[in-house]
Design a protein around this motif. Structure first.
Motif, PDB file in Angstrom:
ATOM      1  N   GLY A   1     -12.497 -16.256   0.334  1.00 16.44           N
ATOM      2  CA  GLY A   1     -11.480 -16.816  -0.536  1.00 16.44           C
ATOM      3  C   GLY A   1     -10.156 -16.089  -0.378  1.00 16.44           C
ATOM      4  O   GLY A   1      -9.843 -15.535   0.681  1.00 16.44           O
ATOM      5  N   ILE A   2      -9.380 -16.053  -1.442  1.00 20.74           N
ATOM      6  CA  ILE A   2      -8.080 -15.409  -1.375  1.00 20.74           C
ATOM      7  C   ILE A   2      -8.236 -13.924  -1.035  1.00 20.74           C
ATOM      8  O   ILE A   2      -9.114 -13.246  -1.551  1.00 20.74           O
ATOM      9  CB  ILE A   2      -7.319 -15.589  -2.707  1.00 20.74           C
ATOM     10  CG1 ILE A   2      -5.880 -15.106  -2.578  1.00 20.74           C
ATOM     11  CG2 ILE A   2      -8.058 -14.925  -3.854  1.00 20.74           C
ATOM     12  CD1 ILE A   2      -5.014 -15.488  -3.765  1.00 20.74           C
ATOM     13  N   GLN A   3      -7.404 -13.450  -0.119  1.00 24.58           N
ATOM     14  CA  GLN A   3      -7.517 -12.075   0.378  1.00 24.58           C
ATOM     15  C   GLN A   3      -6.152 -11.402   0.338  1.00 24.58           C
ATOM     16  O   GLN A   3      -5.132 -12.038   0.619  1.00 24.58           O
ATOM     17  CB  GLN A   3      -8.029 -12.078   1.821  1.00 24.58           C
ATOM     18  CG  GLN A   3      -9.281 -12.905   2.051  1.00 24.58           C
ATOM     19  CD  GLN A   3      -9.321 -13.485   3.443  1.00 24.58           C
ATOM     20  OE1 GLN A   3      -9.021 -12.807   4.429  1.00 24.58           O
ATOM     21  NE2 GLN A   3      -9.673 -14.763   3.548  1.00 24.58           N
ATOM     22  N   PHE A   4      -6.165 -10.122   0.024  1.00 29.44           N
ATOM     23  CA  PHE A   4      -4.942  -9.320   0.023  1.00 29.44           C
ATOM     24  C   PHE A   4      -5.180  -8.058   0.844  1.00 29.44           C
ATOM     25  O   PHE A   4      -6.283  -7.487   0.833  1.00 29.44           O
ATOM     26  CB  PHE A   4      -4.530  -8.942  -1.402  1.00 29.44           C
ATOM     27  CG  PHE A   4      -4.142 -10.126  -2.239  1.00 29.44           C
ATOM     28  CD1 PHE A   4      -2.888 -10.712  -2.087  1.00 29.44           C
ATOM     29  CD2 PHE A   4      -5.018 -10.647  -3.169  1.00 29.44           C
ATOM     30  CE1 PHE A   4      -2.530 -11.809  -2.852  1.00 29.44           C
ATOM     31  CE2 PHE A   4      -4.666 -11.739  -3.942  1.00 29.44           C
ATOM     32  CZ  PHE A   4      -3.418 -12.326  -3.788  1.00 29.44           C
ATOM     33  N   LEU A   5      -4.135  -7.647   1.538  1.00 29.23           N
ATOM     34  CA  LEU A   5      -4.217  -6.457   2.370  1.00 29.23           C
ATOM     35  C   LEU A   5      -2.871  -5.759   2.352  1.00 29.23           C
ATOM     36  O   LEU A   5      -1.822  -6.410   2.398  1.00 29.23           O
ATOM     37  CB  LEU A   5      -4.618  -6.825   3.794  1.00 29.23           C
ATOM     38  CG  LEU A   5      -4.799  -5.687   4.799  1.00 29.23           C
ATOM     39  CD1 LEU A   5      -6.002  -5.959   5.702  1.00 29.23           C
ATOM     40  CD2 LEU A   5      -3.545  -5.522   5.652  1.00 29.23           C
ATOM     41  N   ALA A   6      -2.887  -4.428   2.265  1.00 32.37           N
ATOM     42  CA  ALA A   6      -1.659  -3.629   2.290  1.00 32.37           C
ATOM     43  C   ALA A   6      -1.819  -2.513   3.292  1.00 32.37           C
ATOM     44  O   ALA A   6      -2.920  -1.983   3.496  1.00 32.37           O
ATOM     45  CB  ALA A   6      -1.358  -3.057   0.902  1.00 32.37           C
ATOM     46  N   GLY A   7      -0.699  -2.152   3.937  1.00 33.63           N
ATOM     47  CA  GLY A   7      -0.778  -1.106   4.939  1.00 33.63           C
ATOM     48  C   GLY A   7       0.577  -0.565   5.319  1.00 33.63           C
ATOM     49  O   GLY A   7       1.605  -0.884   4.706  1.00 33.63           O
ATOM     50  N   ALA A   8       0.580   0.268   6.338  1.00 34.06           N
ATOM     51  CA  ALA A   8       1.800   0.915   6.811  1.00 34.06           C
ATOM     52  C   ALA A   8       1.780   0.977   8.328  1.00 34.06           C
ATOM     53  O   ALA A   8       0.714   0.997   8.950  1.00 34.06           O
ATOM     54  CB  ALA A   8       1.931   2.317   6.215  1.00 34.06           C
ATOM     55  N   THR A   9       2.982   1.008   8.919  1.00 34.14           N
ATOM     56  CA  THR A   9       3.148   1.087  10.367  1.00 34.14           C
ATOM     57  C   THR A   9       4.066   2.246  10.707  1.00 34.14           C
ATOM     58  O   THR A   9       5.090   2.466  10.037  1.00 34.14           O
ATOM     59  CB  THR A   9       3.740  -0.225  10.919  1.00 34.14           C
ATOM     60  OG1 THR A   9       2.870  -1.315  10.608  1.00 34.14           O
ATOM     61  CG2 THR A   9       3.938  -0.148  12.420  1.00 34.14           C
ATOM     62  N   TYR A  10       3.705   2.976  11.742  1.00 29.52           N
ATOM     63  CA  TYR A  10       4.518   4.106  12.209  1.00 29.52           C
ATOM     64  C   TYR A  10       4.832   3.913  13.680  1.00 29.52           C
ATOM     65  O   TYR A  10       3.925   3.732  14.506  1.00 29.52           O
ATOM     66  CB  TYR A  10       3.771   5.429  11.996  1.00 29.52           C
ATOM     67  CG  TYR A  10       4.481   6.635  12.560  1.00 29.52           C
ATOM     68  CD1 TYR A  10       5.710   7.047  12.044  1.00 29.52           C
ATOM     69  CD2 TYR A  10       3.927   7.361  13.615  1.00 29.52           C
ATOM     70  CE1 TYR A  10       6.369   8.154  12.560  1.00 29.52           C
ATOM     71  CE2 TYR A  10       4.573   8.476  14.138  1.00 29.52           C
ATOM     72  CZ  TYR A  10       5.799   8.858  13.608  1.00 29.52           C
ATOM     73  OH  TYR A  10       6.455   9.946  14.126  1.00 29.52           O
ATOM     74  N   LYS A  11       6.115   3.933  14.041  1.00 33.83           N
ATOM     75  CA  LYS A  11       6.565   3.800  15.435  1.00 33.83           C
ATOM     76  C   LYS A  11       7.084   5.149  15.914  1.00 33.83           C
ATOM     77  O   LYS A  11       7.756   5.867  15.167  1.00 33.83           O
ATOM     78  CB  LYS A  11       7.657   2.742  15.526  1.00 33.83           C
ATOM     79  CG  LYS A  11       7.164   1.334  15.201  1.00 33.83           C
ATOM     80  CD  LYS A  11       8.282   0.311  15.240  1.00 33.83           C
ATOM     81  CE  LYS A  11       9.197   0.433  14.040  1.00 33.83           C
ATOM     82  NZ  LYS A  11      10.192  -0.663  13.983  1.00 33.83           N
TER      83      LYS A  11
END
Length: 574
Positions: free
Chosen positions: A561-571
């Protein structure tokens, strides 16, 4: 002036006297009478004269022009006005984005979802570089209403080396992939039986590959590449495939023909087929040659070619030749605004266990693998730009496939089931001759430098020759996406897609009757938003299946069903 008049009078008097004297002499010899000579006047070029642009003056004296001098009476006037110095207008310029060679991202979400990626690239010197890629995506599942384990996992690792020289460039790469899926789509009528037998419903795939490619500058051989792949699973299945491609130019007199040469080998085995315990082996190889001549005349671009293949089935020893048209044309009716394109093409498509599992991970390890003969695909369309920031495409096609592969739900073994995929919770392959008619439309708009929008819609109609329906093929597909760079820090985007109805089959091993099932159409909406903290760090949040629609992409396999995801990116750079 008087002098001129005197000369004119003297000339006139002389002419009159001469005429009178002539008339008197004629009266001595010629009888009086009137003779009229009538002759049509036929002008000739010699009768014409040209007026000189600059006439020649015969005056004895020519007056010269008098020099005229103009004088003004000027006197100083006191003024307090001081003109400002000119200054060029300043054009607002976007600060160039800092580009990094490497990045790492990590995100966590609902359904115990974990998403991680690392991409690395390092230049050894001016001409050489090495790189690598690692990714992992998994979820522990927990779909509402599902009685069995529905977790999945997908992990990849890839490494590469590349070299760029003046006249050629080459690259080698290799990788490994591990996937885990589950046959959790058990129909309600078989839930108690599966819970009693308690089979292991997980299906693991293993995939290792190695390949290389090379390209040349100013040479008859343009490029060459090969890839070898070993694919298998935890059910005793194994498949090998080797593909080699070469592109080259073939000069004939003053004509240059572009050609491609292909070699494709496939061989594999399954421990058993679906209804018996006999092993299922398959394999073939084919060699193909595709020459093409490109003709350009003003706004017309015409590609004339054919594709020919020699196929050998190593299991039966049978061989066959195939010949396909390869003709395409493009004509610019109104520059880039209205472009007409069309053509007729055909090809021999190599089907594989790897390809089927990538499209539908819930297949059983009991598939009948054979190539598809795409007799021809005739298409015509219009494309172009309505403005500098809006492009479009409208097309229609008719496709004739012989031995087209169709996914279909395997029969339910309600009596003799011994494997985890024999309860109507896996898919097999059937082949049929299918004609497909389709129309499609697409439009892309760059609303601004920071906002891009795209819309695409497709409609299909199928005609299967032996099967009652073209199983699991949708009649309508549509998608909408946009990307928006809100400002220097904030960004957002969305992706919406719609899939129409599909047909599938319900078969009971103990019953001779079958039932056709219609899978409902579904709509899925996904969106994301992010923030650039600085050039290196970014954070983001995603939402998938925002309509919270527990639809079935495949029969008996509802999605999360409905899904949520949070994160971070480092370059970063080394």
């Amino acid at each position: 002036m008087r002098k001129h008049i005197k000369h004119i009078l003297l000339v006139v008097f002389t002419i009159n006297a001469t005429v009178a004297f002539s008339q008197n002499r004629q009266g001595d010899t010629i009888n009086t009478g009137v003779i009229d000579v009538v002759k049509p006047y036929t002008p000739t070029i010699s009768d014409a004269f040209k007026v000189r642009e600059t006439p020649k003056l015969d005056d004895e004296t020519t007056e010269t022009k008098k020099v005229v001098k103009y004088n003004i009476f000027s006197f100083p006037v006191a003024s307090t006005f001081t003109p400002a110095k000119g200054k060029a207008a300043v054009v607002e310029k976007r600060e160039p984005a800092k580009i990094f060679d490497n990045y790492a991202t990590l995100g966590v979400g609902t359904y115990t979802t974990l998403l991680g990626e690392v991409y690395l690239n390092h230049a050894l010197n001016r001409n050489e570089s090495v790189g690598g890629y690692v990714s992992h995506h998994s979820s522990q599942g927990g779909i509402e209403g599902v009685e069995f384990d529905d977790h999945f996992s997908n992990s990849k690792v890839n490494v590469n080396y590349s070299s760029h020289m003046r006249d050629y460039a080459w690259n080698v790469e290799g990788g490994f992939q591990h996937q885990v899926y589950n046959w959790y789509g058990v129909p309600e009528s078989q839930v108690l039986t599966v819970q009693t037998n308690n089979p292991a419903v997980d299906h693991m795939f293993y995939n290792a590959h190695f390949g290389a490619d090379i390209s040349f500058e100013d040479a008859y051989i343009k490029s060459a590449d090969f890839k070898f792949r070993r694919f298998g699973d935890n059910q005793g299945s194994g498949e090998n495939r080797l593909v080699v491609n070469t592109a080259f130019d073939l000069p004939i007199n003053d004509i240059e023909i572009s050609a491609g040469l292909t070699f494709d080998y496939l061989g594999g085995t399954f421990d058993k087929n679906y209804f018996t315990t006999d092993a299922l082996d398959y394999g073939n190889f084919f060699v193909g040659l595709s020459p093409t001549y490109e003709l350009k005349r003003d706004d017309l671009t015409l590609n004339l070619g054919v594709s020919t293949y020699y196929l050998n089935d190593k299991e039966t020893g049978a061989s066959k030749f195939y010949l396909y048209p390869n003709v395409t044309a493009t004509y610019r009716l109104v520059n880039d605004v209205l472009i007409v394109y069309g053509g007729v093409q055909g090809d021999l498509n190599q089907n594989s266990y790897y390809g089927f599992a990538a499209e539908n991970p819930f297949v059983s390890p009991t598939l009948n693998i054979a190539p598809t003969d795409n007799l021809y695909k005739a298409f015509i369309g219009l494309k172009g730009k309505l403005s500098s920031n809006m492009s479009y495409s409208i097309s229609g096609h008719y496709n004739a496939d012989k031995n087209k592969a169709l996914f279909i739900t395997n029969a339910i073994k309600d009596v003799s089931a011994t494997e985890a995929y024999e309860y109507g919770n896996s898919f097999g392959i059937v082949y049929d001759n299918v004609d497909t008619f389709g129309v499609a439309g697409e439009i892309n708009v760059d609303v601004s430098r920071n906002f891009k929008l795209g819309l695409k819609a497709e409609y299909f109609a199928y005609d299967a020759k032996t099967q009652p329906e073209a199983w699991n093929l949708p009649d309508i597909k549509g998608s909408l996406f946009f990307d928006y760079q809100i400002n220097q820090n904030w960004f957002a985007g969305a992706n919406l897609f719609y899939v129409g109805e599909r047909k599938d089959l319900i078969v009971m091993e103990s019953s001779p009757t079958t039932q056709t099932l219609t899978l409902d159409s579904f709509f899925d909406a996904n969106a994301h938003v992010g923030y650039h903290i600085n050039d290196k760090f970014s954070v983001y949040a995603r939402g998938n299946n925002l309509a919270n629609n527990s639809y079935q992409k495949w029969q008996n396999f509802p999605v999360q069903g409905i899904q949520f995801l949070a994160g971070a990116t480092y370059k970063f750079d080394f």
